[in-house]
Design a protein around this motif. Structure first.
Motif, PDB file in Angstrom:
ATOM      1  N   TYR A 198       0.826  -1.210   0.000  1.00 30.92           N
ATOM      2  CA  TYR A 198       0.000   0.000   0.000  1.00 30.92           C
ATOM      3  C   TYR A 198       0.861   1.261   0.000  1.00 30.92           C
ATOM      4  N   THR A 199       1.972   1.236   0.720  1.00 34.36           N
ATOM      5  CA  THR A 199       2.868   2.398   0.723  1.00 34.36           C
ATOM      6  C   THR A 199       3.391   2.673  -0.678  1.00 34.36           C
ATOM      7  N   ARG A 200       3.780   1.621  -1.383  1.00 32.59           N
ATOM      8  CA  ARG A 200       4.251   1.795  -2.766  1.00 32.59           C
ATOM      9  C   ARG A 200       3.155   2.396  -3.640  1.00 32.59           C
ATOM     10  N   ALA A 201       1.922   1.951  -3.451  1.00 33.08           N
ATOM     11  CA  ALA A 201       0.809   2.468  -4.245  1.00 33.08           C
ATOM     12  C   ALA A 201       0.593   3.955  -3.975  1.00 33.08           C
ATOM     13  N   MET A 202       0.705   4.365  -2.718  1.00 37.45           N
ATOM     14  CA  MET A 202       0.524   5.776  -2.363  1.00 37.45           C
ATOM     15  C   MET A 202       1.643   6.639  -2.929  1.00 37.45           C
ATOM     16  N   VAL A 203       2.872   6.162  -2.826  1.00 35.16           N
ATOM     17  CA  VAL A 203       4.003   6.905  -3.379  1.00 35.16           C
ATOM     18  C   VAL A 203       3.865   7.018  -4.899  1.00 35.16           C
ATOM     19  N   ARG A 204       3.471   5.938  -5.522  1.00 34.78           N
ATOM     20  CA  ARG A 204       3.290   5.959  -6.982  1.00 34.78           C
ATOM     21  C   ARG A 204       2.236   6.989  -7.382  1.00 34.78           C
ATOM     22  N   ALA A 205       1.128   7.032  -6.630  1.00 29.39           N
ATOM     23  CA  ALA A 205       0.063   7.996  -6.928  1.00 29.39           C
ATOM     24  C   ALA A 205       0.564   9.427  -6.762  1.00 29.39           C
ATOM     25  N   ALA A 206       1.379   9.673  -5.736  1.00 29.26           N
ATOM     26  CA  ALA A 206       1.922  11.012  -5.501  1.00 29.26           C
ATOM     27  C   ALA A 206       2.842  11.432  -6.637  1.00 29.26           C
ATOM     28  N   LEU A 207       3.672  10.513  -7.097  1.00 26.88           N
ATOM     29  CA  LEU A 207       4.641  10.845  -8.150  1.00 26.88           C
ATOM     30  C   LEU A 207       3.975  11.008  -9.511  1.00 26.88           C
ATOM     31  N   GLN A 208       2.885  10.288  -9.728  1.00 29.58           N
ATOM     32  CA  GLN A 208       2.203  10.361 -11.023  1.00 29.58           C
ATOM     33  C   GLN A 208       1.194  11.496 -11.093  1.00 29.58           C
ATOM     34  N   GLY A 209       1.020  12.214  -9.999  1.00 31.46           N
ATOM     35  CA  GLY A 209       0.088  13.339  -9.998  1.00 31.46           C
ATOM     36  C   GLY A 209      -1.356  12.958  -9.718  1.00 31.46           C
ATOM     37  N   ASP A 210      -1.597  11.691  -9.324  1.00 30.23           N
ATOM     38  CA  ASP A 210      -2.970  11.240  -9.095  1.00 30.23           C
ATOM     39  C   ASP A 210      -3.611  11.902  -7.878  1.00 30.23           C
ATOM     40  N   LEU A 211      -2.811  12.484  -6.994  1.00 23.96           N
ATOM     41  CA  LEU A 211      -3.359  13.077  -5.775  1.00 23.96           C
ATOM     42  C   LEU A 211      -3.480  14.601  -5.870  1.00 23.96           C
ATOM     43  N   GLN A 212      -3.106  15.151  -7.015  1.00 23.29           N
ATOM     44  CA  GLN A 212      -3.132  16.604  -7.162  1.00 23.29           C
ATOM     45  C   GLN A 212      -4.529  17.177  -6.956  1.00 23.29           C
ATOM     46  N   SER A 213      -5.511  16.543  -7.546  1.00 24.54           N
ATOM     47  CA  SER A 213      -6.887  17.054  -7.463  1.00 24.54           C
ATOM     48  C   SER A 213      -7.778  16.174  -6.602  1.00 24.54           C
ATOM     49  N   ALA A 214      -7.193  15.265  -5.848  1.00 28.12           N
ATOM     50  CA  ALA A 214      -7.980  14.351  -5.014  1.00 28.12           C
ATOM     51  C   ALA A 214      -8.688  15.115  -3.896  1.00 28.12           C
ATOM     52  N   GLU A 215      -9.913  14.683  -3.579  1.00 29.65           N
ATOM     53  CA  GLU A 215     -10.645  15.264  -2.464  1.00 29.65           C
ATOM     54  C   GLU A 215      -9.909  14.927  -1.164  1.00 29.65           C
ATOM     55  N   THR A 216      -9.790  15.907  -0.277  1.00 26.71           N
ATOM     56  CA  THR A 216      -9.047  15.698   0.964  1.00 26.71           C
ATOM     57  C   THR A 216      -9.901  16.077   2.181  1.00 26.71           C
ATOM     58  N   THR A 217      -9.462  15.613   3.327  1.00 28.37           N
ATOM     59  CA  THR A 217     -10.030  16.026   4.601  1.00 28.37           C
ATOM     60  C   THR A 217      -8.893  16.427   5.519  1.00 28.37           C
ATOM     61  N   LYS A 218      -9.162  17.347   6.426  1.00 32.55           N
ATOM     62  CA  LYS A 218      -8.106  17.848   7.299  1.00 32.55           C
ATOM     63  C   LYS A 218      -8.022  17.016   8.571  1.00 32.55           C
ATOM     64  N   ASP A 219      -6.837  16.557   8.894  1.00 32.70           N
ATOM     65  CA  ASP A 219      -6.607  15.831  10.143  1.00 32.70           C
ATOM     66  C   ASP A 219      -6.927  16.775  11.309  1.00 32.70           C
ATOM     67  N   PRO A 220      -7.832  16.372  12.220  1.00 28.37           N
ATOM     68  CA  PRO A 220      -8.274  17.283  13.283  1.00 28.37           C
ATOM     69  C   PRO A 220      -7.191  17.636  14.300  1.00 28.37           C
ATOM     70  N   VAL A 221      -6.144  16.836  14.394  1.00 24.46           N
ATOM     71  CA  VAL A 221      -5.086  17.089  15.369  1.00 24.46           C
ATOM     72  C   VAL A 221      -3.861  17.709  14.715  1.00 24.46           C
ATOM     73  N   PHE A 222      -3.433  17.160  13.586  1.00 23.87           N
ATOM     74  CA  PHE A 222      -2.182  17.603  12.960  1.00 23.87           C
ATOM     75  C   PHE A 222      -2.396  18.597  11.815  1.00 23.87           C
ATOM     76  N   GLY A 223      -3.639  18.773  11.380  1.00 20.44           N
ATOM     77  CA  GLY A 223      -3.928  19.739  10.333  1.00 20.44           C
ATOM     78  C   GLY A 223      -3.470  19.317   8.958  1.00 20.44           C
ATOM     79  N   LEU A 224      -3.131  18.056   8.783  1.00 21.52           N
ATOM     80  CA  LEU A 224      -2.622  17.551   7.509  1.00 21.52           C
ATOM     81  C   LEU A 224      -3.767  17.296   6.534  1.00 21.52           C
ATOM     82  N   ASN A 225      -3.526  17.521   5.251  1.00 25.20           N
ATOM     83  CA  ASN A 225      -4.536  17.288   4.217  1.00 25.20           C
ATOM     84  C   ASN A 225      -4.429  15.842   3.730  1.00 25.20           C
ATOM     85  N   ILE A 226      -5.428  15.034   4.097  1.00 24.63           N
ATOM     86  CA  ILE A 226      -5.406  13.600   3.802  1.00 24.63           C
ATOM     87  C   ILE A 226      -6.309  13.307   2.615  1.00 24.63           C
ATOM     88  N   PRO A 227      -5.791  12.678   1.560  1.00 26.75           N
ATOM     89  CA  PRO A 227      -6.657  12.309   0.436  1.00 26.75           C
ATOM     90  C   PRO A 227      -7.672  11.251   0.860  1.00 26.75           C
TER      91      PRO A 227
END
Length: 527
Positions: free
Chosen positions: A443-472
């Motif tokens: 799964y980690t490889r799949a996520m890294v691959r998606a990040a490098l290929q631009g698949d997460l550029q326009s992905a819908e995200t939610t904000k982590d309530p504690v860390f404020g991170l944008n999670i796809p």
């Protein structure tokens, strides 16, 4: 003691009849076997044991306090000072010890693949297998370069020499001492070969920034379209594993620099953790461990000589050293353009950070300066189980300058080249270490691959309530519920408590950075 005297004393040592210079790999392996320094495995690799020291010993590392560099060094628990007089006395004792050896091994190499920022280095070894290690890890010179380029830095490694702390001014029998003025690295009391590698990295982290080049503790690869990715992280977070991708060309697995024209590898080889290594999950690394490769502290079958990569009889920090050319998809020379994507890797033992999140510029600066991960067992002396730690710039033990110096260079590079940054957790989910489980490499490889290929550029995200991170909310090849860490825990309240516990650790750690701008501070946890 003058530099001339230093060099004269060393030349007297390495001009003796007992000195083997730049031996080719087969000849060196014959020496190693004759000296009974280890064994050949069924794959043709050489396996050696490092004894008591199976990882780095950061508390035994010193920098000589000298007028030419004293004002530059960020002195403290990482960069501990030692006097010139103490260093010189120990230098003489080590040379006297080596002069009595039946054989010594000397090798010339380079640090820095870009010839505009390349430093010739020389290594003097007591052990033959250490000489093979540096041959595989550093950049190997062409014959004409050997004859014309004098070394800028010299490593003298004498693992059999045990220091006397009372007499020698060290903390223990082991020592790693860097003198920028004398251009010498003195190592003794430890046979862990990684000390030589990281000592050179430390000096490059001093020299390169002075030339306007950003030195980095990261791996790097490049896609078929020339898109470069950097993977930052401490040992054990997955830099080597994730950068060795058959669909991309490997630039290097651990140490790089970012110049005005692009990036380049500081080394000429890889130093991979091989605990639980298997061909199915990491075929490139598995296949690279062949004749000429060096294995450290790996258990082998006495009869078949087959390596047992799952065994931890000596340490969990088992290692394999091999040249970049052993990776079929490597880029030689290891130079490329400006990176388009940065991946910050962390192995979160709390089990609360999302497996992937996209960072703003402010968050990238905050998490770079934080350098959070969990040190894994065996990586350093005294670490027996995952321990939460913060290491500035994902490499504090190797940074002679103040961390803010490197962070400033990162911010400038990110802004100039509009670089995307992702935080990837390769650690635990469903609970902390001991309760949860390690995130699947698949799964980690799949996520890294998606990040490098631009698949997460326009992905819908939610904000982590504690860390404020944008999670796809969606990622190709990964079940949606795994992307949100709180959905993998059986008890939501337990997750919330553990997340806040880690968030407070982030805040507490960041208190040590004075005069940090508000733009960086707002990139931290929301609590």
């Amino acid at each position: 003691m003058s530099m001339l005297h230093f060099e004269t004393r060393l030349c007297q040592l390495i001009q003796g009849n007992n000195v083997n210079k730049d031996l080719p790999v087969p000849h060196l392996i014959e020496k190693m076997l004759a000296r009974k320094e280890g064994h050949l495995t069924a794959t043709g690799a050489f396996v050696a044991k490092t004894g008591e020291y199976t990882g780095r010993s950061p508390m035994d590392k010193f920098i000589v306090k000298e007028a030419s560099s004293e004002r530059d060094i960020h002195w403290g628990s990482v960069n501990k000072p030692i006097s010139s007089e103490t260093f010189e006395r120990l230098y003489e004792r080590v040379l006297h010890y080596l002069a009595d050896k039946d054989e010594l091994f000397v090798r010339q190499g380079f640090s820095g693949a870009d010839t505009n920022y390349q430093y010739p280095i020389r290594v003097v070894n007591e052990l033959a297998w250490h000489n093979l290690f540096v041959r595989q890890l550093f950049i190997r010179p062409e014959q004409e370069k050997k004859a014309t380029q004098l070394p800028e830095f010299t490593i003298i490694s004498a693992p059999g020499f045990k220091a006397d702390p009372t007499r020698d001014g060290t903390r223990s029998e082991a020592f790693i001492i860097i003198s920028f003025e004398k251009r010498t690295i003195l190592i003794g009391g430890t046979a862990y070969a990684g000390e030589m590698k990281k000592a050179i990295f430390s000096i490059m982290n001093y020299l390169l920034p002075k030339q306007g080049v950003f030195s980095m503790h990261c791996s790097a690869n490049v896609g078929s379209e020339g898109d470069v990715a950097l993977f930052f992280g401490l040992s054990g977070t997955g830099k080597t594993t994730l950068s060795a991708d058959r669909h991309r060309s490997l630039i290097g697995d651990d140490e790089h620099a970012w110049s005005p024209t692009g990036i380049f590898n500081i080394e000429g080889g890889c130093y991979a953790k091989c605990i639980n290594l298997c061909k199915e999950k990491e075929p490139d690394i598995y296949n690279a461990i062949k004749f000429g490769a060096v294995l450290e502290n790996v258990v082998i079958d006495e009869h078949t000589r087959e390596p047992d990569y799952d065994a931890t009889d000596f340490t969990e920090n088992t290692r394999a050293a091999y040249p970049l050319t052993s990776i079929d998809s490597s880029t030689i020379p290891s130079i490329s353009g400006h990176p388009s994507t940065l991946i910050f890797l962390t192995a979160d033992a709390f089990g609360v950070l999302p497996p992937i999140s996209k960072l703003s510029v402010e968050q990238a600066m905050y998490h770079f300066l934080s350098g959070y991960t969990s040190k894994l067992a065996g990586t350093e002396r005294g670490i027996s189980s995952p321990t939460a730690t913060f290491s500035a710039c994902f490499g504090a033990p190797f940074l002679p300058l103040h961390p803010s110096h490197y962070a400033k260079m990162l911010g400038e590079k990110m802004t100039e080249h509009n670089t995307d940054v992702f935080l990837v957790n390769t650690g635990w989910q469903g609970g902390p270490y001991g309760t949860g489980h390690r995130i699947s490499l698949h799964y980690t490889r799949a996520m890294v691959r998606a990040a490098l290929q631009g698949d997460l550029q326009s992905a819908e995200t939610t904000k982590d309530p504690v860390f404020g991170l944008n999670i796809p909310l969606h990622c190709p090849g990964v079940p949606d519920h795994l992307l949100l860490p709180w959905q993998t825990w059986a008890e939501p309240l337990a997750y919330e408590q553990k997340a806040k516990e880690l968030a407070y650790k982030f805040k507490e750690n960041f208190n040590r950075f004075k005069d940090i701008s508000r733009d960086v501070l707002i990139g931290g946890p929301l609590i």
